[in-house]
Design a protein around this motif. Sequence first.
Motif, short mmCIF file in Angstrom:
data_model
loop_
_atom_site.label_atom_id
_atom_site.label_comp_id
_atom_site.label_asym_id
_atom_site.label_seq_id
_atom_site.Cartn_x
_atom_site.Cartn_y
_atom_site.Cartn_z
N ALA A 1 -3.91 -1.61 -2.81
CA ALA A 1 -3.30 -0.31 -3.58
C ALA A 1 -2.34 0.30 -2.96
O ALA A 1 -1.74 1.34 -3.93
N ILE A 2 -3.13 0.91 -1.79
CA ILE A 2 -2.70 2.14 -0.98
C ILE A 2 -1.71 1.37 -0.02
O ILE A 2 -1.92 2.46 0.93
N THR A 3 -1.59 0.35 0.39
CA THR A 3 -0.79 -0.16 1.54
C THR A 3 0.51 0.94 1.67
O THR A 3 1.09 1.90 2.66
N GLY B 1 -1.02 11.03 -2.72
CA GLY B 1 -0.47 9.86 -4.00
C GLY B 1 -1.52 9.66 -4.84
O GLY B 1 -3.23 10.03 -4.07
N VAL B 2 -1.80 9.07 -5.83
CA VAL B 2 -3.22 8.67 -6.75
C VAL B 2 -3.12 7.18 -7.39
O VAL B 2 -1.87 6.22 -7.27
N ALA C 1 -12.87 1.46 0.22
CA ALA C 1 -11.35 0.97 0.23
C ALA C 1 -10.87 2.25 1.16
O ALA C 1 -9.66 2.35 1.44
N GLY C 2 -11.22 3.33 1.42
CA GLY C 2 -10.69 4.26 1.84
C GLY C 2 -10.07 5.57 0.27
O GLY C 2 -9.02 6.49 1.28
N LEU C 3 -11.11 5.63 -0.53
CA LEU C 3 -10.93 6.41 -1.57
C LEU C 3 -11.41 7.34 -2.33
O LEU C 3 -13.17 6.82 -1.64
N HIS C 4 -11.58 7.92 -2.47
CA HIS C 4 -11.84 8.73 -3.18
C HIS C 4 -12.49 8.83 -5.08
O HIS C 4 -11.15 9.10 -5.52
#
Length: 142
Positions: free
Chosen positions: A80-82, A88-89, A115-118
């Motif tokens: 999803a973050i590719t 961005g969100v 995954a590198g997200l918060h």
Amino acid sequence: MGATADPAADTAAVAKLGFKPGHIVQEFGWDEQVDEDFRTAVEELVGSEILDEDADDVADVVLCWYRDGDGDLVDALVDAITNLADGGVVWLLTPKKGRPGHVPAAEIDEAAPTAGLHATSSVSASGNWAGTRMTTPKNGRR
């Protein structure tokens, strides 16, 4: 798993999630169970169609539909973050508690940093779907 029969209510709910006209929105995990009323409200508010997971455009917002049994949540979030723009969100959309495919909050909280997200907040995105807002750390994605 549709939302409501009231398009104005769907649009108001989408606006509360931070979608804005002109946002580029990409989607992962679509299938026939997703909330089409919610998707339509997003498209109407941003003024363009939602991009599918094969698009190469940089996205301001990513919708990631995920149900228990869809595979590895960390992998889904990494995908999803590719194409996610800086700042961005990601909105992780999961079935609400008591609905088929519900994903426990603890699983989401564990997967996000891997995954590198918060994960910043959780909301009721629509009648059957909960949304968890995720961002990349201020100092970079990974």
